[in-house]
Motif scaffolding. Structure first.
Motif, PDB file in Angstrom:
ATOM      1  N   UNK A  88       0.818  -1.211   0.000  1.00 29.63           N
ATOM      2  CA  UNK A  88       0.000   0.000   0.000  1.00 29.63           C
ATOM      3  C   UNK A  88       0.853   1.263   0.000  1.00 29.63           C
ATOM      4  N   UNK A  89       2.023   1.188   0.639  1.00 26.53           N
ATOM      5  CA  UNK A  89       2.869   2.369   0.753  1.00 26.53           C
ATOM      6  C   UNK A  89       3.326   2.911  -0.582  1.00 26.53           C
ATOM      7  N   UNK A  90       3.523   2.037  -1.567  1.00 25.65           N
ATOM      8  CA  UNK A  90       3.957   2.503  -2.889  1.00 25.65           C
ATOM      9  C   UNK A  90       2.919   3.433  -3.492  1.00 25.65           C
ATOM     10  N   UNK A  91       1.652   3.019  -3.450  1.00 24.23           N
ATOM     11  CA  UNK A  91       0.592   3.837  -4.039  1.00 24.23           C
ATOM     12  C   UNK A  91       0.441   5.154  -3.287  1.00 24.23           C
TER      13      UNK A  91
ATOM     14  N   UNK B 214       1.010  -7.690   2.133  1.00 23.40           N
ATOM     15  CA  UNK B 214       1.687  -7.661   3.428  1.00 23.40           C
ATOM     16  C   UNK B 214       2.681  -8.792   3.534  1.00 23.40           C
ATOM     17  N   UNK B 215       3.099  -9.090   4.756  1.00 26.40           N
ATOM     18  CA  UNK B 215       4.126 -10.114   4.955  1.00 26.40           C
ATOM     19  C   UNK B 215       3.662 -11.486   4.471  1.00 26.40           C
ATOM     20  N   UNK B 216       2.402 -11.818   4.710  1.00 27.69           N
ATOM     21  CA  UNK B 216       1.886 -13.123   4.291  1.00 27.69           C
ATOM     22  C   UNK B 216       1.977 -13.288   2.777  1.00 27.69           C
TER      23      UNK B 216
ATOM     24  N   UNK C 100       2.716 -15.355  -2.067  1.00 28.74           N
ATOM     25  CA  UNK C 100       2.325 -14.833  -3.361  1.00 28.74           C
ATOM     26  C   UNK C 100       1.130 -13.904  -3.268  1.00 28.74           C
ATOM     27  N   UNK C 101       1.059 -12.979  -4.196  1.00 30.39           N
ATOM     28  CA  UNK C 101       0.036 -11.942  -4.127  1.00 30.39           C
ATOM     29  C   UNK C 101      -1.133 -12.144  -5.063  1.00 30.39           C
TER      30      UNK C 101
ATOM     31  N   UNK D 191       8.470  -5.360  -4.822  1.00 33.32           N
ATOM     32  CA  UNK D 191       8.082  -6.515  -4.011  1.00 33.32           C
ATOM     33  C   UNK D 191       7.577  -7.654  -4.872  1.00 33.32           C
ATOM     34  N   UNK D 192       6.626  -7.378  -5.755  1.00 33.26           N
ATOM     35  CA  UNK D 192       6.033  -8.469  -6.530  1.00 33.26           C
ATOM     36  C   UNK D 192       6.991  -9.021  -7.571  1.00 33.26           C
ATOM     37  N   UNK D 193       7.886  -8.184  -8.081  1.00 34.90           N
ATOM     38  CA  UNK D 193       8.898  -8.702  -9.003  1.00 34.90           C
ATOM     39  C   UNK D 193       9.906  -9.577  -8.267  1.00 34.90           C
ATOM     40  N   UNK D 194      10.227  -9.200  -7.035  1.00 36.65           N
ATOM     41  CA  UNK D 194      11.215  -9.966  -6.270  1.00 36.65           C
ATOM     42  C   UNK D 194      10.685 -11.334  -5.861  1.00 36.65           C
TER      43      UNK D 194
END
Length: 451
Positions: free
Chosen positions: A39-42, A65-67, A72-73, A100-103
């Motif tokens: 959320x922080x990115x947006x 979040x961490x989970x 996976x998102x 995050x999602x790319x990593x």
């Protein structure tokens, strides 16, 4: 140690990749930018963009979040798209990835494919996906990647040929986009401008809040881009990556006319020459008059700025255009810098000003403001040209800052700054001259009221 290598960044001279993608998606009619990440990115991007454009800027997020970072998102992405459909009624959702999602390795195109199969019974919007981790480039890389993905995924694969022209202006101001529309209309050319932020990022005051502002490039227009007679694309550094213009040329055979940002006389002359070839019409008289007034102002004002030394910084293509413009008006760029890298920046800057300056400026790419300050302080610049992040150094060196580009956080009207064509050069020239005069006047111990 002065020459010791380091990997940290101090006050970056660039912004993050998904920010550029989110802003570019905002130039599509009915679109909502969607960041697949935390959320922080947006939140950060919304604040940054609003501060410059003074317009509301909604950016949806999968809010991982961490989970989700572990497992996976995908579920968050699908739920987030459903929420955007319900709350906004978006006809286009532009999904950009984050670090995050790319990593963690989320396969976003696959997840969107699954989403479309799972919810095939719903009236689904167009969903465009683009890979934009911040560690892969700058906001300009995100902007161009988003537009290339949009064309690749939305343009009609079986094009119907028509006489319209595609225009890919790059990241310029809403005021610039409005003027580009006028130019093509005056040449009798039906232009599809992608993206079109002229209304979505600089709209009128309204009694009721619009969740999605009116304006932007219609989806029907994007689909028809594959059948256009030509694509006019601004940007000197797009040859090393597949831009939207390259996609249209490779997949659909649409001829690509590549130009630098039309800033100053030479680059604007090149634009009008290209439009004469495409349209078969001469340049309208109003632009000849604009050009003549600009030349007249150069005659009147050259004595104030000739030989002044400037530091120029910002996004790559804008910096190239500014360097050419400054050299053209007699200002000597002594340091030209950008946070981007590996795109042929040095060669492009040299080509833009080589025959108009006594010696080439120091040209630096992949630098931050720590690097710029370390070098520029010894060059004793008379002025700086760039966005607001350079203010502290302009103040330190007692040099006026002519604010252009993005972001402008400490001045009003950034969305209405005009850079392009003869009229844009005129406005910039007036600002440069007046910045130099104001500094001389303020520095005079007795002051004076006539120049």
């Amino acid at each position: 140690m002065k020459d010791a290598p380091f990997v940290s960044t101090t006050n970056a001279c660039k912004l993050c990749t998904p920010l550029g993608a989110a802003l570019a998606f905002r130039g599509i009619e009915g679109a909502i930018p969607f960041l697949h990440g935390s959320q922080g990115c947006a939140t950060y991007m919304r604040r940054y963009i609003i501060s410059h454009f003074r317009e509301p800027m909604d950016i949806a997020s999968s809010a991982l979040g961490e989970k989700q970072a572990v497992f996976g998102g995908g579920p968050n992405l699908k739920k987030g798209i459903l929420n955007v459909m319900e709350k906004y009624g978006a006809t286009v959702i532009g999904v950009a990835t984050t670090c995050l999602t790319e990593t963690i390795g989320d396969d976003v195109p696959r997840l969107v494919y699954e989403f479309k199969k799972e919810f095939a019974d719903l009236p689904l919007p167009e969903i465009v996906t683009v890979s934009t981790p911040s560690y892969s480039g700058t906001h300009m890389d995100g902007w161009h990647a988003a537009m290339a993905a949009t064309v690749d995924q939305l343009a009609d694969p079986e094009p119907v040929r028509h006489g319209g022209v595609n225009v890919l202006p790059g990241f310029v101001s809403p005021e610039d986009i409005r003027h580009v529309k006028d130019i093509f209309e005056d040449f009798g050319l039906a232009a599809t401008i992608l993206p079109d932020i002229s209304e979505t990022m600089d709209g009128p005051a309204l009694l009721d809040y619009e969740k999605i502002p009116k304006g932007g490039t219609p989806v029907s227009g994007i689909k028809a881009m594959s059948g256009a007679r030509a694509t006019v694309e601004f940007g000197r550094l797009l040859g090393l990556a597949e831009s939207a213009g390259h996609v249209l040329q490779r997949r659909f055979g649409v001829p690509r006319v590549s130009l630098g940002l039309p800033m100053g006389i030479r680059e604007t002359d090149a634009l009008f020459a290209a439009l004469e070839d495409i349209s078969g019409r001469p340049t309208p008289a109003r632009y000849a008059r604009e050009r003549g007034r600009y030349v007249d102002s150069l005659v009147d004002g050259h004595k104030y700025v000739s030989g002044k030394r400037a530091v120029v910084y910002g996004e790559e293509d804008l910096v190239i255009g500014l360097t050419a413009f400054l050299a053209e008006i007699g200002v000597h760029p002594v340091l030209v810098a950008t946070g981007g890298k590996d795109k042929g920046f040095k060669a492009a800057v040299a080509a833009a000003c080589a025959d108009m300056v006594p010696e080439l400026p120091a040209i630096r790419e992949g630098v931050d403001f720590f690097d710029i300050a370390a070098e520029a302080g010894e060059l004793a610049p008379d002025l700086m040209v760039g966005h607001s992040k350079g203010y502290r150094y302009a103040k330190q060196w007692n040099a006026p800052l002519v604010r252009v580009g993005f972001p402008l956080h400490d001045r009003f009207g950034g969305q209405r700054v005009r850079h392009l064509s003869y009229g844009g050069a005129q406005a910039l020239f007036d600002r440069v001259v007046n910045a130099v005069l104001a500094r001389q006047q303020d520095a005079c111990p007795v002051g004076y009221g006539y120049l």
